[in-house]
Design an enzyme around this catalytic site. Structure first.
Site, short mmCIF file in Angstrom:
data_model
loop_
_atom_site.label_atom_id
_atom_site.label_comp_id
_atom_site.label_asym_id
_atom_site.label_seq_id
_atom_site.Cartn_x
_atom_site.Cartn_y
_atom_site.Cartn_z
N HIS A 78 43.23 27.55 37.45
CA HIS A 78 43.40 28.39 36.26
C HIS A 78 44.28 29.61 36.52
O HIS A 78 44.33 30.15 37.62
CB HIS A 78 42.06 28.78 35.63
N ASP A 80 44.21 32.63 34.83
CA ASP A 80 43.66 33.96 34.54
C ASP A 80 42.79 34.48 35.68
O ASP A 80 42.29 33.72 36.51
CB ASP A 80 42.85 33.94 33.25
N ASP A 140 40.97 33.78 43.09
CA ASP A 140 40.32 33.05 42.01
C ASP A 140 41.18 33.22 40.76
O ASP A 140 41.01 34.19 40.04
CB ASP A 140 38.91 33.60 41.81
N GLU A 173 39.97 30.50 31.80
CA GLU A 173 38.77 29.91 32.39
C GLU A 173 37.66 30.95 32.52
O GLU A 173 36.48 30.65 32.32
CB GLU A 173 39.11 29.33 33.77
N GLU A 174 38.03 32.18 32.85
CA GLU A 174 37.04 33.22 33.12
C GLU A 174 36.27 33.65 31.88
O GLU A 174 35.21 34.27 31.99
CB GLU A 174 37.72 34.45 33.76
N ASP A 196 38.89 25.48 42.66
CA ASP A 196 38.43 26.77 42.16
C ASP A 196 37.14 27.21 42.86
O ASP A 196 36.38 28.03 42.33
CB ASP A 196 38.21 26.67 40.63
N HIS A 379 36.08 38.37 41.86
CA HIS A 379 35.86 39.27 40.72
C HIS A 379 35.71 40.74 41.10
O HIS A 379 35.13 41.51 40.33
CB HIS A 379 34.63 38.84 39.88
#
Length: 411
Positions: A78, A80, A140, A173-174, A196, A379
């Site tokens: 992904h 994002d 990520d 995705e997030e 991922d 994150h």
């Protein structure tokens, strides 16, 4: 510098932080900019069927180089990064031959410490890529993008036997929208893998069943001096509702295969209150029982209220455990396990206490387990990845592709 790292550093230079509660997909322009850059890169590298959808999903094909029929497989990552922490002006640091101890993150007091993150003890001698303490890193899942493209380029240049391979890079995705506009028919693969995951060896094909629960409570407000028998305090009803749920079935009290109820927000007045929960469970029957319990509690707490006062509950399923779909095709997991073993990696099978694009895609007809990227602490500012982990991910992607072709020849 290794081309894999070059790609990774290029991708993290794009600010692709997703934004929640936005109707458009992608939710931010930075994601579209990265998608356009990837489209151009894939065309330059000679991929075929390179497309970019209106919703920012990039797809491409590495054509087969064998004469026998091989199932088309896919690899997905992904674009994002998490809305929880800034992804703007990412400034990666390279720590070669890590010797242990704290790693300073940029100029200031921020450190990456093995006291807080004991996994660092296992990474002595490795090359670490960290943040400068001001942003997340974006491993990520930009590591996944770099690993997939690098694996495809190496398959082509080294003439490793493989069938048609489809790759895709998805937006948002997030914030749970990555699979919403993913065209499974256009992707046209028999199965796929999201790249991922976290540390080396992670292989995941189980995730939560998930639902969101919105509760609206309407009370009746009058002057507290003359409230007896008339006032209905919506906040008191909200408190009673929450106290009916099991105190030890919350995120902070659960792990492994445990499910939970999670109160995400509560706001209100005497007149009106709103509560928002999420419900999670790996077992479908237990998941349904949790949702029924929430409805039953609403009925009990709301029993006997004045007709103008009520409790309204709305439950929306978000996604389901992809295990239901993937166990129908055991070879998908077996191929990934064998690929890891062939690369001297011990597969680590564990449930995802969350969801992935792959979970939703699995129920759209594209079975899609998740494999590792080599990254940690996603994150936030302590996010990091190892170059060795990234190289291992590339090797596993290549080996899955090769084993799929070999398996097809032997069948």
């Amino acid at each position: 510098m290794d081309k894999l790292l070059d790609r990774f550093f290029n991708y993290v230079s794009f600010d692709t932080q997703a934004k929640a509660n936005v109707k458009s997909v992608p939710s931010t322009q930075g994601q579209r900019k990265l998608a356009q850059a990837l489209q151009q890169e894939l065309l330059t590298l000679g991929f075929s069927h390179v497309t970019l959808s209106d919703h920012g999903c990039v797809m491409a094909t590495l054509p087969a180089n064998v004469s026998w029929p091989v199932p088309t497989i896919g690899f997905i990552a992904h674009l994002d990064t998490s809305p929880d922490f800034s992804g703007k002006n990412v400034n990666p640091q390279i720590v070669e031959n890590y010797r242990g101890g704290d790693i300073a993150l940029g100029i200031g007091d921020e450190v990456l410490s093995p006291v807080m993150f004991p996994v660092l003890h296992q990474l002595l001698g490795h090359t670490l890529i960290t943040t400068d303490g001001k942003t997340l890193l974006g491993a990520d899942d930009k590591a996944g993008i770099a690993e997939i493209i690098t694996a495809m380029v190496r398959l082509k240049h080294r003439n490793v036997p493989h069938g048609d391979i489809r790759i895709a890079f998805t937006p948002d995705e997030e914030v749970g929208k990555g699979a919403q506009f993913f065209n499974v028919a256009e992707f046209d693969a028999q199965w796929a893998y999201t790249v991922d995951g976290g540390g080396i060896g992670e292989l995941e094909f189980e995730n939560f069943n998930a639902a969101s629960v919105a509760i609206k409570i309407v009370g009746n407000n009058v002057h507290p001096g003359s409230a007896k028998g008339v006032m209905v305090n919506a906040l008191s009803l909200a408190t009673r509702y929450h106290q009916e749920l099991p105190v030890d079935e919350t995120p902070e009290c659960t792990e492994g295969y445990d499910g939970f109820y999670h109160l995400q927000s509560i706001k209100g007045t005497v007149e009106r209150a709103e509560m928002h929960y999420i419900v999670r469970d790996f077992n479908r029957d237990s998941f349904e029982a949790r949702k029924k319990n929430m409805v039953d509690i609403a009925k009990r707490v709301g029993k006997g209220l004045h007709r103008d006062c009520y409790i309204e509950i709305v439950i929306d399923d978000s996604y389901y455990n992809m295990r239901e779909q993937i166990i129908k095709h055991p070879h998908i997991i077996e191929l990934a396990q064998q690929a890891m073993l062939d690369c001297d990696i011990t597969p680590i099978m564990k449930p995802i206490r969350g969801g992935t694009d792959g979970a939703q895609l699995s129920f759209k007809g594209l079975p899609c387990p998740n494999i590792f990227t080599g990254g940690y602490n996603y994150h936030g500012k302590h996010e990091f990845i190892t170059l060795e982990g990234m190289e291992k991910a590339v090797a596993v992607i290549m080996r899955i592709s090769e084993l799929t072709a070999k398996r097809a020849k032997e069948l």
